[in-house]
Enzyme design. Structure first.
Site, PDB file in Angstrom:
ATOM      1  N   TYR A  69      18.080   4.973   3.960  1.00 36.65           N
ATOM      2  CA  TYR A  69      17.807   4.006   3.227  1.00 36.65           C
ATOM      3  C   TYR A  69      18.844   3.450   3.253  1.00 36.65           C
ATOM      4  CZ  TYR A  69      14.577   6.482   0.113  1.00 36.65           C
ATOM      5  OH  TYR A  69      13.286   6.705  -0.501  1.00 36.65           O
ATOM      6  N   ARG A  72      17.181   1.016   5.608  1.00 38.28           N
ATOM      7  CA  ARG A  72      16.073  -0.319   5.074  1.00 38.28           C
ATOM      8  C   ARG A  72      16.409  -1.025   4.366  1.00 38.28           C
ATOM      9  NH1 ARG A  72      12.105   3.622   1.612  1.00 38.28           N
ATOM     10  NH2 ARG A  72      11.121   1.210   1.454  1.00 38.28           N
ATOM     11  N   ASN A 108       6.731  -1.938  -4.629  1.00 39.35           N
ATOM     12  CA  ASN A 108       7.784  -2.399  -3.358  1.00 39.35           C
ATOM     13  C   ASN A 108       9.388  -2.618  -4.015  1.00 39.35           C
ATOM     14  OD1 ASN A 108       5.374  -2.873  -2.242  1.00 39.35           O
ATOM     15  ND2 ASN A 108       5.590  -4.888  -1.805  1.00 39.35           N
ATOM     16  N   VAL A 109      10.156  -2.202  -3.137  1.00 40.88           N
ATOM     17  CA  VAL A 109      11.568  -1.745  -3.806  1.00 40.88           C
ATOM     18  C   VAL A 109      12.393  -2.673  -3.408  1.00 40.88           C
ATOM     19  CG1 VAL A 109      11.475   0.826  -4.136  1.00 40.88           C
ATOM     20  CG2 VAL A 109      12.018   0.303  -2.045  1.00 40.88           C
ATOM     21  N   HIS A 125       8.489   2.120  -8.670  1.00 39.68           N
ATOM     22  CA  HIS A 125       8.787   2.720  -8.215  1.00 39.68           C
ATOM     23  C   HIS A 125      10.018   2.420  -7.804  1.00 39.68           C
ATOM     24  CE1 HIS A 125       5.022   3.685  -6.153  1.00 39.68           C
ATOM     25  NE2 HIS A 125       4.201   4.120  -7.513  1.00 39.68           N
ATOM     26  N   CYS A 133      24.755   7.118  -9.829  1.00 35.56           N
ATOM     27  CA  CYS A 133      25.024   8.336 -10.086  1.00 35.56           C
ATOM     28  C   CYS A 133      24.490   9.539 -10.226  1.00 35.56           C
ATOM     29  CB  CYS A 133      26.079   8.199 -10.858  1.00 35.56           C
ATOM     30  SG  CYS A 133      27.235   9.527 -11.097  1.00 35.56           S
ATOM     31  N   THR A 196      -2.261  -3.583  -0.983  1.00 34.06           N
ATOM     32  CA  THR A 196      -1.880  -1.837  -1.399  1.00 34.06           C
ATOM     33  C   THR A 196      -3.012  -0.621  -0.649  1.00 34.06           C
ATOM     34  OG1 THR A 196      -1.171  -0.067  -3.110  1.00 34.06           O
ATOM     35  CG2 THR A 196      -2.171  -1.784  -4.017  1.00 34.06           C
ATOM     36  N   SER A 197      -2.990   0.152  -0.286  1.00 33.28           N
ATOM     37  CA  SER A 197      -3.777   1.062  -0.004  1.00 33.28           C
ATOM     38  C   SER A 197      -4.620   2.187  -0.901  1.00 33.28           C
ATOM     39  CB  SER A 197      -3.690   2.540   1.071  1.00 33.28           C
ATOM     40  OG  SER A 197      -1.972   3.134   0.300  1.00 33.28           O
ATOM     41  N   ASN A 221      -6.433  -7.640   0.817  1.00 32.84           N
ATOM     42  CA  ASN A 221      -6.660  -7.071   1.150  1.00 32.84           C
ATOM     43  C   ASN A 221      -6.725  -6.634   3.244  1.00 32.84           C
ATOM     44  OD1 ASN A 221      -5.462  -4.530   3.215  1.00 32.84           O
ATOM     45  ND2 ASN A 221      -5.067  -3.323   1.591  1.00 32.84           N
TER      46      ASN A 221
HETATM   47  P1  OAD Z   1       0.501   1.836   1.810  1.00 33.64           P
HETATM   48  O1  OAD Z   1       1.744   1.186   3.516  1.00 33.64           O
HETATM   49  O2  OAD Z   1       0.110   2.778   2.097  1.00 33.64           O
HETATM   50  O3  OAD Z   1      -0.640   0.626   2.000  1.00 33.64           O
HETATM   51  C1  OAD Z   1      -0.360  -0.743   2.537  1.00 33.64           C
HETATM   52  C2  OAD Z   1      -1.485  -1.467   2.286  1.00 33.64           C
HETATM   53  O4  OAD Z   1      -1.102  -2.759   2.745  1.00 33.64           O
HETATM   54  C3  OAD Z   1      -2.352  -1.181   2.755  1.00 33.64           C
HETATM   55  O5  OAD Z   1      -4.047  -0.914   2.581  1.00 33.64           O
HETATM   56  C4  OAD Z   1      -2.757  -2.701   4.194  1.00 33.64           C
HETATM   57  O6  OAD Z   1      -4.108  -2.491   4.923  1.00 33.64           O
HETATM   58  C5  OAD Z   1      -2.005  -3.557   3.963  1.00 33.64           C
HETATM   59  N1  OAD Z   1      -1.808  -4.684   4.444  1.00 33.64           N
HETATM   60  C6  OAD Z   1      -0.588  -4.820   5.435  1.00 33.64           C
HETATM   61  N2  OAD Z   1      -0.052  -5.645   5.904  1.00 33.64           N
HETATM   62  C7  OAD Z   1      -1.168  -6.165   5.058  1.00 33.64           C
HETATM   63  C8  OAD Z   1      -0.673  -8.019   4.966  1.00 33.64           C
HETATM   64  N3  OAD Z   1      -0.423  -8.740   6.449  1.00 33.64           N
HETATM   65  N4  OAD Z   1      -1.503  -8.336   3.973  1.00 33.64           N
HETATM   66  C9  OAD Z   1      -2.444  -7.526   3.333  1.00 33.64           C
HETATM   67  N5  OAD Z   1      -2.360  -6.233   3.301  1.00 33.64           N
HETATM   68  C10 OAD Z   1      -1.968  -6.091   4.106  1.00 33.64           C
HETATM   69  O7  OAD Z   1       1.804   1.041   1.544  1.00 33.64           O
HETATM   70  P2  OAD Z   1       1.383   1.110  -0.171  1.00 33.64           P
HETATM   71  O8  OAD Z   1       0.038   1.081  -0.823  1.00 33.64           O
HETATM   72  O9  OAD Z   1       2.436  -0.255  -1.117  1.00 33.64           O
HETATM   73  O10 OAD Z   1       5.121   4.760  -3.103  1.00 33.64           O
HETATM   74  O11 OAD Z   1       1.901   2.239  -0.830  1.00 33.64           O
HETATM   75  C11 OAD Z   1       2.381   3.106  -2.320  1.00 33.64           C
HETATM   76  C12 OAD Z   1       3.149   3.717  -2.726  1.00 33.64           C
HETATM   77  O12 OAD Z   1       3.140   5.104  -1.164  1.00 33.64           O
HETATM   78  C13 OAD Z   1       4.596   3.669  -1.814  1.00 33.64           C
HETATM   79  O13 OAD Z   1       5.311   2.460  -2.995  1.00 33.64           O
HETATM   80  C14 OAD Z   1       5.757   4.708  -1.456  1.00 33.64           C
HETATM   81  C15 OAD Z   1       4.310   5.768  -0.991  1.00 33.64           C
HETATM   82  O14 OAD Z   1       4.322   6.512  -0.877  1.00 33.64           O
HETATM   83  C16 OAD Z   1       6.589   5.720  -3.447  1.00 33.64           C
HETATM   84  O15 OAD Z   1       7.785   5.132  -2.702  1.00 33.64           O
HETATM   85  C17 OAD Z   1       6.771   6.181  -4.617  1.00 33.64           C
END
Ligand code: OAD
Length: 253
Positions: A69, A72, A108-109, A125, A133, A196-197, A221
């Site tokens: 972490y 990151r 996003n974090v 998140h 702590c 987001t996926s 996306n």
């Molecule tokens: P993902 O990695 O699951 O999905 C990323 C999304 O962004 C995908 O749909 C890609 O197609 C899209 N993508 C990639 N590059 C892009 C760009 N330049 N422009 C537009 N879209 C793009 O990430 P998240 O959806 O954020 O949770 O994942 C959701 C959660 O899953 C995260 O917050 C995390 C993980 O579990 C926790 O940590 C609790």
């Protein structure tokens, strides 16, 4: 990206009174931050994030989890907001200047939205920039330099550790933050889902809540996602290109 759809979405946004945007890792991809489901880079490539981002992993091996972490965290500090982040901040300012509503719920974090100027940000998140702590729950923002001890000891309680203030798999979201995101999703006219996926609930459920309450839903996306089949409009392309073009197509604010 289809120009006709872009102008349709821009028209809807220009008339909207309340807008909600949810963002995922894709909005930070053009800032050089890997998305969650991309393969990992460099020294972490043999680690699976889905295995490291859990309370069990922290319990089992707090040194490795906190080292990952901190790696990151430093990557996020070294990254800059990209035109997609900046466009969302401009959209918020444009709506606020007109006395209209805008809420940004991010998964996003990395805090790049705040660094781009976004004000009303709901961190569903948590944030990698704050650590807390394990005994008292008290939070601090570590220095923007590499941590030197893993796991980092907590300054708040003898023998306790510091952990990143992020939501791990299996953990509950900050409920008051999520409740605010749900309220905004129920009340909005336009709901943007950016980068987001749409596979991790309950965050992925917000777009359905918005649609169920009559919002016009838009997905931005690079590719299809779990939500693509039923959103009202999809703008295919990198958010760092699509969002600035969307703002431009809205005309003078
Ligand atoms: P993902 O990695 O699951 O999905 C990323 C999304 O962004 C995908 O749909 C890609 O197609 C899209 N993508 C990639 N590059 C892009 C760009 N330049 N422009 C537009 N879209 C793009 O990430 P998240 O959806 O954020 O949770 O994942 C959701 C959660 O899953 C995260 O917050 C995390 C993980 O579990 C926790 O940590 C609790």
């Amino acid at each position: 990206m289809d120009a006709g759809t872009l102008h349709l979405v821009a028209e809807r946004l220009a008339k909207a009174r309340r807008v909600v945007a949810i963002t995922g890792a894709g909005v930070s991809a053009e800032s050089g931050i890997r998305t969650f489901r991309d393969t990992m880079d460099g020294l972490w490539k043999e680690f699976d994030p889905q295995r490291l981002a859990t309370p069990e992993a922290f319990e089992r091996d707090p040194a490795t989890v906190t080292r990952w972490y901190d790696h990151r965290r430093l990557g996020c500090l070294a990254a800059d907001p990209n035109p997609g982040h900046l466009a969302l901040a401009r959209l918020e300012a444009r709506l606020a200047d007109a006395g209209l509503g805008f809420v940004l719920a991010t998964q996003n974090v990395d805090r790049l939205h705040q660094r781009a100027g976004s004000r009303r940000v709901l961190e569903l998140h948590g944030s990698i920039m704050e650590w807390r702590c394990t005994a008292t729950g008290r939070k601090l923002v570590p220095d923007p330099s590499p941590m030197t001890r893993f796991p980092p000891p907590s300054p708040f309680a003898e023998g306790a550790l510091l952990r990143p203030d992020v939501v791990w798999f299996g953990e509950l979201l900050p409920m008051e933050v999520f409740a605010a995101a749900e309220r905004a999703s129920r009340a909005c006219d336009v709901f943007l889902s950016v980068g987001t996926s749409s596979v991790v609930f309950p965050a992925a459920g917000l777009i359905r809540t918005a649609a169920a309450h009559g919002a016009y839903t838009v997905e931005i996306n690079r590719e299809e996602t779990a939500a693509s089949v039923w959103v009202d409009a999809a703008l295919r392309g990198p958010s760092g290109e699509v969002l600035p073009r969307l703002l431009a197509a809205m005309g003078p604010g």
